[in-house]
Design an enzyme around this catalytic site. Sequence first.
Site, PDB file in Angstrom:
ATOM      1  N   TYR A   1     -11.240  15.862   3.539  1.00 24.21           N
ATOM      2  CA  TYR A   1     -10.595  16.238   2.284  1.00 24.21           C
ATOM      3  C   TYR A   1     -11.287  15.590   1.092  1.00 24.21           C
ATOM      4  O   TYR A   1     -11.657  14.416   1.141  1.00 24.21           O
ATOM      5  CB  TYR A   1      -9.137  15.784   2.288  1.00 24.21           C
ATOM      6  CG  TYR A   1      -8.219  16.620   3.152  1.00 24.21           C
ATOM      7  CD1 TYR A   1      -8.055  17.983   2.910  1.00 24.21           C
ATOM      8  CD2 TYR A   1      -7.506  16.041   4.187  1.00 24.21           C
ATOM      9  CE1 TYR A   1      -7.187  18.746   3.693  1.00 24.21           C
ATOM     10  CE2 TYR A   1      -6.632  16.793   4.973  1.00 24.21           C
ATOM     11  CZ  TYR A   1      -6.483  18.147   4.719  1.00 24.21           C
ATOM     12  OH  TYR A   1      -5.625  18.893   5.480  1.00 24.21           O
TER      13      TYR A   1
ATOM     14  N   LYS B   1      10.959 -10.514  12.942  1.00 26.13           N
ATOM     15  CA  LYS B   1      11.545  -9.592  11.957  1.00 26.13           C
ATOM     16  C   LYS B   1      10.719  -8.305  11.908  1.00 26.13           C
ATOM     17  O   LYS B   1       9.605  -8.256  12.447  1.00 26.13           O
ATOM     18  CB  LYS B   1      11.579 -10.268  10.582  1.00 26.13           C
ATOM     19  CG  LYS B   1      10.207 -10.599  10.016  1.00 26.13           C
ATOM     20  CD  LYS B   1      10.313 -11.523   8.806  1.00 26.13           C
ATOM     21  CE  LYS B   1       8.941 -11.835   8.247  1.00 26.13           C
ATOM     22  NZ  LYS B   1       8.989 -12.935   7.270  1.00 26.13           N
TER      23      LYS B   1
HETATM   24  C1  LIG Z   1       8.199 -13.975   7.664  1.00 25.19           C
HETATM   25  C2  LIG Z   1       8.561 -15.396   7.560  1.00 25.19           C
HETATM   26  C3  LIG Z   1       7.842 -16.365   8.273  1.00 25.19           C
HETATM   27  C4  LIG Z   1       6.596 -16.055   9.067  1.00 25.19           C
HETATM   28  O1  LIG Z   1       5.511 -15.935   8.194  1.00 25.19           O
HETATM   29  P1  LIG Z   1       4.022 -15.692   8.759  1.00 25.19           P
HETATM   30  O2  LIG Z   1       3.175 -15.727   7.560  1.00 25.19           O
HETATM   31  O3  LIG Z   1       4.037 -14.338   9.404  1.00 25.19           O
HETATM   32  O4  LIG Z   1       3.763 -16.767   9.734  1.00 25.19           O
HETATM   33  C5  LIG Z   1       8.290 -17.664   8.213  1.00 25.19           C
HETATM   34  N1  LIG Z   1       9.386 -18.005   7.484  1.00 25.19           N
HETATM   35  C6  LIG Z   1      10.080 -17.102   6.782  1.00 25.19           C
HETATM   36  C7  LIG Z   1      11.265 -17.536   5.980  1.00 25.19           C
HETATM   37  C8  LIG Z   1       9.692 -15.770   6.787  1.00 25.19           C
HETATM   38  O5  LIG Z   1      10.389 -14.875   6.079  1.00 25.19           O
END
Ligand SMILES: *Cc1c(COP(=O)(O)O)cnc(C)c1O
Length: 382
Positions: A265, A35
């Site tokens: 800055y 994702k």
């Molecule tokens: C993002 C996500 C994961 C992966 O989580 P990590 O902490 O990156 O391993 C697993 N399951 C769901 C439903 C997620 O949204």
Amino acid sequence: MPRPLQATIHTESFRHNLARARLAAPDAKVWAIVKANAYGHGIEHVFDGLRGADGFALLDLAEAQRVRTLGWRGPILLLEGVFEQRDLELCSRLDLWHTVHCNEQIDMLAIHKTNVPHRVFLKMNSGMNRLGFTPQRYRAAWTRLNALPQVDEISLMTHFSDADGALGVAQQMAVFAAVTRDLPGERSLSNSAATLRHNVNATDASAHPDTRVASDWVRPGIAIYGSAPDFPSHSASDWGLQPGMTLTSKIIATQEVAAGASVGYGSTFVAEQALRIGIVACGYADGYPRSCPTGTPVLVNGVRTRTLGRVSMDMLAVDLSALADAGASAGFGSPVTLWGRAANGTVLSIDEVAQWGTSVGYELMCALAPRVPVLVSHEGHL
Ligand SMILES: *Cc1c(COP(=O)(O)O)cnc(C)c1O
């Protein structure tokens, strides 16, 4: 010549990290979570390193389409399911499996016209209170789904809120186990932290057998990108993970800073003694966190030194005197590693940089800016 800033994607690290996840859950199938454009790495850039996964999980339909365009014919799971009725047509067309987490999604399925029934993952809200049916409503949802001709196999799914912390997974797992005990179908529970820390798939796990649920499908995300899900309790190297991305740049200028003079800055850093500093072509418009204060570790010529002063939009400053004290020298054109692996093999973990910026590795990798050129490397360095 383009700006010397570059992100390198280490294909071999992805292969290695995927194997590492498999080792933690040897009997499970693995969803590679891609994702958010593969946590900022680019789906197309990580695909080769992850093609050994059993499936790809994500939540954007356009991203699912990109995975199919890459030639992936295996399972793809939409982690948030569909958002509107016509999304189901795309699921039918691209053979996407989808999460069902609310009654509205069941309503949409009930009026969907399809010749091929859909594989769905029915999500339980076992305590995180984000997506899913409560334990009380879960079985009714399952029964309703199971009666639909549009639905093929139903897998059972939940997500842990504290797999990376002290609370752990026992409570949520007990809830899930109690409600699903006699329901058929594959189970999917574990994210990276649960896969690595709670090892619910190991046959010798010490958890009580009546509340232990093995994931038929584990869902590692962050671990396959080479970052620790539970830093600083464990580092990526504690877990045997290799950095998936290296962010490198160069020193494009040096300055001799007198004692009492400031850097950057807001003059937040004032030199106590005369210093030599390097200006690096990397700033917050590239995704380097502006919240990283003076002292954030950085590698110059593969040797650790620190940042000085505020991060600008396109540049940041590093301490070259500290480097000289460490017996190294650097100047115009010297390579700088913001995170990842330097040419000499030294690793600066993205988790450590993130912690200095009061963030997490997840956020830094997702924030890599589109203007940063990405190189996919197939070289191994293990
Ligand atoms: C993002 C996500 C994961 C992966 O989580 P990590 O902490 O990156 O391993 C697993 N399951 C769901 C439903 C997620 O949204």
